[in-house]
Design an enzyme around this catalytic site. Structure first.
Site, mmCIF file in Angstrom:
data_model
loop_
_atom_site.group_PDB
_atom_site.id
_atom_site.type_symbol
_atom_site.label_atom_id
_atom_site.label_comp_id
_atom_site.label_asym_id
_atom_site.label_seq_id
_atom_site.Cartn_x
_atom_site.Cartn_y
_atom_site.Cartn_z
ATOM 1 N N SER A 36 0.834 -1.198 0.000
ATOM 2 C CA SER A 36 0.000 0.000 0.000
ATOM 3 C C SER A 36 0.866 1.244 0.000
ATOM 4 O O SER A 36 1.999 1.242 0.518
ATOM 5 C CB SER A 36 -0.904 0.002 1.238
ATOM 6 O OG SER A 36 -1.538 1.254 1.401
ATOM 7 N N TYR B 292 -3.017 0.203 9.945
ATOM 8 C CA TYR B 292 -3.066 -0.453 8.637
ATOM 9 C C TYR B 292 -1.754 -0.236 7.887
ATOM 10 O O TYR B 292 -1.136 -1.187 7.391
ATOM 11 C CB TYR B 292 -4.234 0.089 7.818
ATOM 12 C CG TYR B 292 -4.142 -0.273 6.350
ATOM 13 C CD1 TYR B 292 -4.287 -1.593 5.936
ATOM 14 C CD2 TYR B 292 -3.890 0.702 5.387
ATOM 15 C CE1 TYR B 292 -4.179 -1.930 4.593
ATOM 16 C CE2 TYR B 292 -3.787 0.377 4.046
ATOM 17 C CZ TYR B 292 -3.932 -0.938 3.654
ATOM 18 O OH TYR B 292 -3.812 -1.273 2.326
ATOM 19 N N LYS C 101 1.304 -3.039 6.875
ATOM 20 C CA LYS C 101 1.847 -3.269 5.537
ATOM 21 C C LYS C 101 3.368 -3.095 5.538
ATOM 22 O O LYS C 101 4.099 -3.865 4.904
ATOM 23 C CB LYS C 101 1.203 -2.312 4.536
ATOM 24 C CG LYS C 101 -0.247 -2.642 4.206
ATOM 25 C CD LYS C 101 -0.363 -3.954 3.462
ATOM 26 C CE LYS C 101 -1.770 -4.212 2.967
ATOM 27 N NZ LYS C 101 -1.896 -5.469 2.212
#
Length: 651
Positions: A190, A238, A242
């Site tokens: 991401s 989040y 990643k």
């Protein structure tokens, strides 16, 4: 309570309608589901790889489903593992339809198999992987990993859930892959790993802004820069999950040079497949911009929240590099090919997948309004926790090393997403089995004493010739009024009738009891059309897209009835019979019913509450206000199923 009951028809296995709220068995076994019959490729280069497959975990989600489809189009066999936590089995059906459409002129086609499982469940995954073992090792030639939770705001509220699934789950999964000597991995990363790199408007972020070891590099201005290994101002769990995964994979590739790992850093995917049959349809409320926009356009939510108008951007709203999801999916195919062809060697490699251009939230809203002709109501609120102001990619490395570039523009994204405004909320499925029986699907309205009704739906039907979708009132075979929509060679017309259409003693057709209406003046039946049947005392009338197509006073049912939605693979003399192994799908976006029952008492002694002449069409859900006004004060029941079909499937 349920307004419709679901049951299967014929002597075959149970039917499998599926919807966002369905709890009906899908027909796919778990955890190790039956695999599609393995099919060879067409010819040429496909034959060299036909015994191998690509494993896609999280392959029914938004990006995963589009990537699975593009892999199939590129000739790869695909094995999908998904726990359906935020996706639906109907997506698998759509992937198969689109695969078959792509190979419609070919004798052979790649296979797609599905297993419902959590990729963290080592025992279940081991059983699944065992099915793809081969004498020389594994038949899995590479793995693409999408099985991560991805909502920024949710990660702030539930950090342990994100670290458990995204980080610990990946470690367990990679340990399994290593034990099977499967060491080619494409990892869904991401742009969140970059954190708050800069507030400078228009900066294109390169992969060098996030490294896992200290490195010197030269920026676009020719200046020498140094990036320390580690994360920089990542603002949410989040993004940190990643980054942690990337760091672990980098360490793994250093420790074992047989591993080839590609981390693809995404930049805000939007859009849908050009067919309009595959899009973004999460179980949970969407946090991404485009599905949130569409919910406002569809009336599902009153306004779009714009989080922050004080960012250092052109108009104060956050700026993102919006990339078409099909381009993103093709980026995964390009990465897999580059690893397979050794253009990208062993080790850990990170690439940006983006366009290199940025658009603000307000610019996207304006573009969607111009495209759709609709006013999109917005509400400006404060910044959302974990957000950053500007994220725009520098995709130079992906172009040079993966031979990948975007092909679609923001116009392609907004046009394809507007086509998703009519999204599917219920799918009925039929298939002709090898023993001659059929898997069919039917929804029966729970009221059996309907005396007259106005029935409307937005629907499309796809599949092989011989299937028929139907929407009808039913008492028995001699008291029925219906709409029948055929597939295949008969798909250029729609059939309206009052049963029986022929004299039961002489078999002579009854004049005025049946009508075949050409679709020339409308979209094909494979596209969304609005259908309507009005059954009132002494008269039946049928409408297509708001215009009356036919009406009759012949054979009008006079017995109390139920209302049925169904899909069959044998239309009889009308449309023929579907071939063995062939399939069809009946997609429904919304259903509206207005009806009376024998238990109700109308204030109109003549009972003409719903007259055919004065009742308007219903081009969109719940739009027929005039009809609602017409029956106000009378004892009628009205049901509008606009944004969900939980009425149809919940008990």
């Amino acid at each position: 309570m349920s307004y419709f009951g679901v049951h299967s028809s014929s002597s075959s296995a149970a039917a499998s309608p599926s919807s966002p709220t369905s709890t009906i068995p899908s027909g796919y076994s778990t955890p190790a589901s039956d695999i599609d019959e393995l099919q060879s490729y067409d010819s040429g280069i496909y034959n060299a790889r036909r015994s191998q497959s690509v494993l896609v975990v999280g392959g029914l989600g938004y990006i995963g489903s589009h990537t699975s489809l593009e892999l199939l189009r590129a000739g790869y066999n695909v094995v999908i593992v998904d726990n359906l936590d935020n996706s639906y089995l109907t997506t698998l059906d759509r992937i198969k339809v689109l695969r078959d459409d792509h190979y419609r002129n070919a004798l052979l086609r790649p296979s797609v198999a599905f297993h419902e499982a959590d990729y963290r469940d080592n025992r279940t995954m081991s059983v699944i992987m065992e099915r793809y073992s081969a004498r020389s090792g594994s038949a899995i030639e590479g793995v693409i990993h999408f099985a991560a939770h991805k909502a920024v705001s949710e990660s702030i509220q539930q950090p342990l859930r994100y670290y458990a699934n995204n980080v610990a789950g990946m470690v367990t999964f990679c340990s399994l892959l290593e034990s099977l000597n499967i060491k080619k991995l494409i990892f869904s990363s991401s742009a969140a790993v970059y954190g708050e790199v800069t507030t400078e408007t228009g900066l294109r972020i390169s992969e060098n802004h996030c490294l896992h070891e200290t490195r010197e590099w030269i920026d676009v201005a020719g200046d020498k820069r140094v990036t320390q290994g580690g994360c920089t101002a990542i603002s949410n769990p989040y993004g940190r999950s990643k980054w942690m995964c990337e760091a672990i994979l980098n360490d793994l590739a250093i420790s074992d040079p047989e591993w080839s790992v590609v981390a693809l850093r995404y930049f805000n995917p939007i859009g849908c497949d050009a067919s309009g049959k595959l899009g973004e349809d999460p179980r949970t409320a969407p946090s991404n911009l485009m599905p949130s926009l569409l919910r406002v356009m569809n009336g599902q939510t009153p306004h779009l929240k714009i989080f922050g108008t004080d960012w250092d951007t052109r108009d104060g709203t956050a700026m993102r590099d919006f990339i078409h999801v099909s381009d993103l999916a093709l980026g995964h195919v390009a990465a897999l090919k580059a690893v397979g062809e050794a253009r990208v060697g062993p080790g850990f490699h990170a690439y940006n997948l983006g366009t290199g251009d940025g658009n603000s939230v307000k610019e996207i809203v304006s573009a969607m309004q111009a495209c759709s002709g609709k006013v999109i109501e917005t509400q400006e609120v404060g910044r959302r926790a974990g957000d950053v102001g500007v994220v725009v990619a520098d995709p130079t490395r992906a172009a040079a090393e993966l031979d990948w570039r975007t092909a679609k523009s923001i116009d392609d994204c907004k046009n394809s997403d507007v086509s998703q405004e009519h999204s599917t909320y219920l799918t009925l499925h039929t298939k002709r089995l090898s023993d001659g029986s059929q898997v069919a699907a039917e929804l029966d309205f729970a009221e059996f004493n309907v005396t007259y009704a106005s029935i409307r739906m937005s629907a499309r039907i796809n599949g092989a010739s011989g299937a028929v979708a139907a929407f009808f009132t039913y008492h028995d075979d001699t008291n029925e009024s219906d709409i029948e929509i055929p597939t295949g060679v008969k798909a250029d017309e729609v059939h309206y009738s009052n049963q029986p259409t022929a004299d039961p003693d002489t078999d002579v057709p009854i004049d005025g009891a049946t009508f075949n209406v050409s679709m020339e003046a409308h979209k094909p039946t494979s596209d969304w059309n609005n259908y309507r049947l009005d059954w009132v005392p002494g008269k039946s009338a049928w409408y297509m897209n708001g215009a009356q197509s036919a009406d009759t006073e012949v054979n009008v049912p006079d017995a109390e009835s139920m209302i049925i939605l169904s899909l069959w693979s044998n239309g009889g003399t009308f449309s023929g019979r579907m071939g063995t192994g062939q399939e069809a799908w009946f997609d429904i976006q919304w259903v509206e019913l207005l009806f009376n029952t024998s238990a109700s008492t109308s204030t109109d002694p003549d009972g003409t509450v719903c007259s055919v002449e004065s009742s308007p069409g219903s081009p969109v859900p719940n739009a027929s206000r005039g009809l609602q006004d017409l029956v106000a004060g009378r004892i009628w029941w009205a049901i509008g199923l606009a944004s969900a079909v939980s009425f149809l499937v919940f008990v």
